[in-house]
Design an enzyme around this catalytic site. Structure first.
Site, short mmCIF file in Angstrom:
data_model
loop_
_atom_site.label_atom_id
_atom_site.label_comp_id
_atom_site.label_asym_id
_atom_site.label_seq_id
_atom_site.Cartn_x
_atom_site.Cartn_y
_atom_site.Cartn_z
N TYR A 82 6.83 -3.65 -6.42
CA TYR A 82 7.60 -3.14 -7.58
C TYR A 82 8.93 -2.56 -7.12
O TYR A 82 10.00 -2.96 -7.60
CB TYR A 82 6.79 -2.07 -8.33
CG TYR A 82 7.63 -1.25 -9.30
CD1 TYR A 82 8.25 -1.84 -10.39
CD2 TYR A 82 7.84 0.13 -9.09
CE1 TYR A 82 9.04 -1.09 -11.27
CE2 TYR A 82 8.62 0.88 -9.96
CZ TYR A 82 9.22 0.26 -11.04
OH TYR A 82 10.01 0.99 -11.90
N LYS B 115 12.82 -3.83 -7.80
CA LYS B 115 13.84 -3.01 -8.46
C LYS B 115 15.04 -2.83 -7.52
O LYS B 115 16.19 -2.86 -7.95
CB LYS B 115 13.27 -1.65 -8.86
CG LYS B 115 12.26 -1.69 -10.00
CD LYS B 115 12.82 -2.20 -11.31
CE LYS B 115 13.79 -1.24 -11.97
NZ LYS B 115 14.18 -1.72 -13.34
N ASP C 188 13.64 5.92 -8.90
CA ASP C 188 13.79 6.61 -7.61
C ASP C 188 12.95 5.94 -6.52
O ASP C 188 13.14 6.21 -5.34
CB ASP C 188 13.42 8.10 -7.73
CG ASP C 188 11.98 8.36 -8.16
OD1 ASP C 188 11.25 7.39 -8.47
OD2 ASP C 188 11.58 9.55 -8.18
N GLU C 189 12.02 5.05 -6.93
CA GLU C 189 11.10 4.47 -5.94
C GLU C 189 11.81 3.55 -4.95
O GLU C 189 11.27 3.24 -3.89
CB GLU C 189 9.95 3.73 -6.65
CG GLU C 189 9.23 4.64 -7.60
CD GLU C 189 7.87 4.15 -8.08
OE1 GLU C 189 7.24 3.34 -7.40
OE2 GLU C 189 7.45 4.62 -9.16
P1 NAD Z 1 7.19 -0.64 -19.58
O1 NAD Z 1 6.38 -1.46 -18.66
O2 NAD Z 1 6.53 0.37 -20.45
O3 NAD Z 1 8.06 -1.57 -20.54
C1 NAD Z 1 8.72 -2.71 -20.09
C2 NAD Z 1 9.18 -3.50 -21.31
O4 NAD Z 1 9.87 -4.66 -20.85
C3 NAD Z 1 8.03 -3.99 -22.19
O5 NAD Z 1 8.34 -3.80 -23.55
C4 NAD Z 1 7.92 -5.47 -21.85
O6 NAD Z 1 7.43 -6.25 -22.92
C5 NAD Z 1 9.38 -5.79 -21.53
N1 NAD Z 1 9.49 -6.96 -20.65
C6 NAD Z 1 8.79 -7.22 -19.50
N2 NAD Z 1 9.16 -8.39 -19.00
C7 NAD Z 1 10.13 -8.89 -19.81
C8 NAD Z 1 10.92 -10.06 -19.79
N3 NAD Z 1 10.78 -10.98 -18.83
N4 NAD Z 1 11.83 -10.24 -20.78
C9 NAD Z 1 11.97 -9.31 -21.77
N5 NAD Z 1 11.24 -8.20 -21.84
C10 NAD Z 1 10.34 -7.98 -20.86
O7 NAD Z 1 8.28 0.05 -18.63
P2 NAD Z 1 8.99 1.48 -18.78
O8 NAD Z 1 8.15 2.50 -18.14
O9 NAD Z 1 9.44 1.66 -20.17
O10 NAD Z 1 10.26 1.24 -17.84
C11 NAD Z 1 11.48 0.75 -18.38
C12 NAD Z 1 12.49 0.65 -17.24
O11 NAD Z 1 12.68 1.93 -16.66
C13 NAD Z 1 12.04 -0.29 -16.11
O12 NAD Z 1 13.17 -1.00 -15.67
C14 NAD Z 1 11.54 0.67 -15.04
O13 NAD Z 1 11.71 0.12 -13.75
C15 NAD Z 1 12.44 1.86 -15.26
N6 NAD Z 1 11.89 3.17 -14.86
C16 NAD Z 1 10.64 3.55 -15.30
C17 NAD Z 1 10.17 4.81 -14.95
C18 NAD Z 1 8.83 5.30 -15.44
O14 NAD Z 1 8.39 6.39 -15.03
N7 NAD Z 1 8.15 4.61 -16.35
C19 NAD Z 1 10.93 5.65 -14.13
C20 NAD Z 1 12.19 5.22 -13.71
C21 NAD Z 1 12.66 3.97 -14.08
P1 TYD Z 2 1.89 5.94 -11.71
O1 TYD Z 2 1.78 6.60 -13.05
O2 TYD Z 2 1.28 4.58 -11.54
O3 TYD Z 2 3.43 5.93 -11.34
P2 TYD Z 2 4.15 5.56 -9.90
O4 TYD Z 2 3.19 4.85 -9.03
O5 TYD Z 2 5.27 4.69 -10.37
O6 TYD Z 2 4.60 6.87 -9.33
O7 TYD Z 2 1.24 6.89 -10.64
C1 TYD Z 2 1.70 8.21 -10.45
C2 TYD Z 2 0.95 8.78 -9.27
O8 TYD Z 2 -0.43 8.90 -9.64
C3 TYD Z 2 0.97 7.87 -8.05
O9 TYD Z 2 1.06 8.70 -6.88
C4 TYD Z 2 -0.37 7.16 -8.09
C5 TYD Z 2 -1.29 8.16 -8.76
N1 TYD Z 2 -2.38 7.59 -9.57
C6 TYD Z 2 -3.69 8.02 -9.38
O10 TYD Z 2 -3.98 8.88 -8.53
N2 TYD Z 2 -4.68 7.46 -10.14
C7 TYD Z 2 -4.42 6.51 -11.08
O11 TYD Z 2 -5.38 6.02 -11.73
C8 TYD Z 2 -3.06 6.10 -11.29
C9 TYD Z 2 -2.72 5.05 -12.31
C10 TYD Z 2 -2.07 6.66 -10.52
#
Ligand code: NAD
Ligand code: TYD
Length: 366
Positions: A158, A162, A133-134
């Site tokens: 980031y 995306k 959603d970012e």
């Molecule tokens: P993460 O950082 O935990 O995991 C990313 C994975 O991708 C890791 O296993 C890493 O080794 C692998 N990776 C990184 N670069 C690579 C490359 N060049 N080739 C192959 N593998 C590679 O991320 P996540 O939180 O699991 O997010 C997964 C997806 O979901 C991402 O595309 C992220 O943008 C999206 N997303 C995440 C969130 C969230 O809250 N975490 C929310 C919405 C969408």
């Molecule tokens: P984060 O988990 O990094 O996710 P995103 O930036 O993708 O939303 O952060 C969630 C929220 O928490 C964001 O507003 C930043 C804040 N945050 C802190 O206040 N302290 C921290 O140490 C971190 C990692 C995040």
């Protein structure tokens, strides 16, 4: 079978485990195992012949061509990405490389492969791109939530990377007619979340008696979704989503960061009382009474988005998906998981993790 990228990360590993638990269809899991990817996330699948792990990079075009030719997947689910906003601020290069170039390489390899398919196999093929959603930027407190029609206004390297990948995916539908789907999800939380992100960082720091660094006043709002609900949403979009469409996925759970941190502290007070565990406040040297005394406000994140909110009406109406967990049930499960999986936590916090935390929170000091 299906090909998953990034299936050793937080959401990808939850997805692969859910998939293997619910389907007989094999998964090839391509992951570069960056600092965020851990094979320990997939330990429960060791010996499972339907899970095939490949250590490799999504930027590696020839490898992608080979994998597609060898395994002939009916679908690709693309998670692989650099995902941490703070890291994108200090070192954006890897975000452009993996999120933009990697997605482009994957699209090219998939286009080539899809063009080689015939008849029903070609019609059935799907590429699902997992996004965030970012990309929509930030909301004021009274703005309506993001819908699929909200214009893209990314504010961090980031989210910009995306957004670029989402645009590439979209263009492959309009230009080449490729059967692509995109999901834009809100903040996930749950098991296997790397402890650089807000919720797991707070749990891990609190248990170690370290300060809980809240950026700025902590009034920034995120929508939170339990990771297994996100994975179920992705499966549903893969199964029934319309090609070329995007689907917002969210939890209807808007919370201010400071409230999230307080909730985590209160759950830890209940489930792992600091007095019983004799947790020492690393800053004062005194025994911690309640974890919330560790909360500290640090310098704000540059360009910090004030609020994200997701209108998940489309996926609910059109595909019948709804989250199962409430925030209250999901966060309780999450805290309990971290308490029972301390070994996993220690295992993923290697030297590079410690270097990052030292650097980030030195910069972040008020
Ligand atoms: P993460 O950082 O935990 O995991 C990313 C994975 O991708 C890791 O296993 C890493 O080794 C692998 N990776 C990184 N670069 C690579 C490359 N060049 N080739 C192959 N593998 C590679 O991320 P996540 O939180 O699991 O997010 C997964 C997806 O979901 C991402 O595309 C992220 O943008 C999206 N997303 C995440 C969130 C969230 O809250 N975490 C929310 C919405 C969408
Ligand atoms: P984060 O988990 O990094 O996710 P995103 O930036 O993708 O939303 O952060 C969630 C929220 O928490 C964001 O507003 C930043 C804040 N945050 C802190 O206040 N302290 C921290 O140490 C971190 C990692 C995040």
């Amino acid at each position: 079978m299906i090909l998953v990228t990034g299936g050793a990360g937080f959401i990808g590993s939850n997805f692969v485990m859910q998939w293997c638990a619910q389907s007989d269809e094999p998964v090839v899991n391509l992951d570069a195992l960056t600092y965020a990817g851990n094979l320990s996330n997939l330990k429960s699948l060791s010996g499972n012949l339907r899970h095939h792990f490949v250590h490799g990079n999504v930027c590696d075009g020839p490898l992608l061509h080979q994998l597609l030719a060898d395994h002939q997947p009916r679908a690709i689910v693309h998670f692989a990405a650099e995902s941490h906003v703070d890291r994108s601020i200090t070192s954006p290069d890897a975000f452009i490389e993996t999120n933009v170039v990697g997605t482009f390489r994957l699209l090219e390899a998939a286009r080539n492969y899809w063009n080689s398919l015939l008849g029903p196999q070609k019609d059935a093929f799907r590429l699902l791109h997992v996004s965030t959603d970012e990309v929509y930027g930030t909301l004021d407190p009274t703005d309506p939530a993001f819908t699929e029609a909200t214009p893209y206004r990314p504010n961090s390297p980031y989210s910009a990377s995306k957004a670029a990948s989402d645009h590439l995916v979209r263009s492959y539908y309009h230009t080449y007619g490729m059967p692509v789907l995109t999901t834009n999800c809100s903040n996930n939380y749950g098991p296997f979340h790397f402890p650089e992100k807000l919720i797991p960082l707070m749990i891990v720091n609190a248990l170690a008696g370290k300060l809980l660094p809240v950026y700025g006043n902590g009034q920034q709002i995120r929508d939170w979704l339990y990771v297994e609900d996100h994975c179920a949403g992705i499966c549903r979009v893969l199964e029934a989503g319309a090609c070329g469409e995007t689907y917002n996925i969210g939890g209807w759970n808007e919370k201010a960061n400071i409230d999230i941190v307080r909730t985590v502290c209160h759950l830890l007070d209940e489930m792992a009382p600091a007095s019983e565990r004799k947790v020492i406040n690393q800053s004062t040297g005194k025994v911690v009474k309640s974890y919330d005394e560790l909360i500290t406000h640090v310098a704000d994140r540059p360009g910090h988005d004030l609020r994200y909110a997701i209108d998940a009406g489309k996926i609910e109406r059109e595909l019948g998906w709804k989250p199962v967990e409430t925030f209250e049930s999901g966060i309780r499960k999450t805290v309990a998981w971290y308490l029972s999986n301390q070994e996993w936590v220690t295992g993923v916090m290697d030297g590079s993790y410690r270097d990052w935390v030292a650097k980030q929170y030195e910069i972040g000091k008020k």
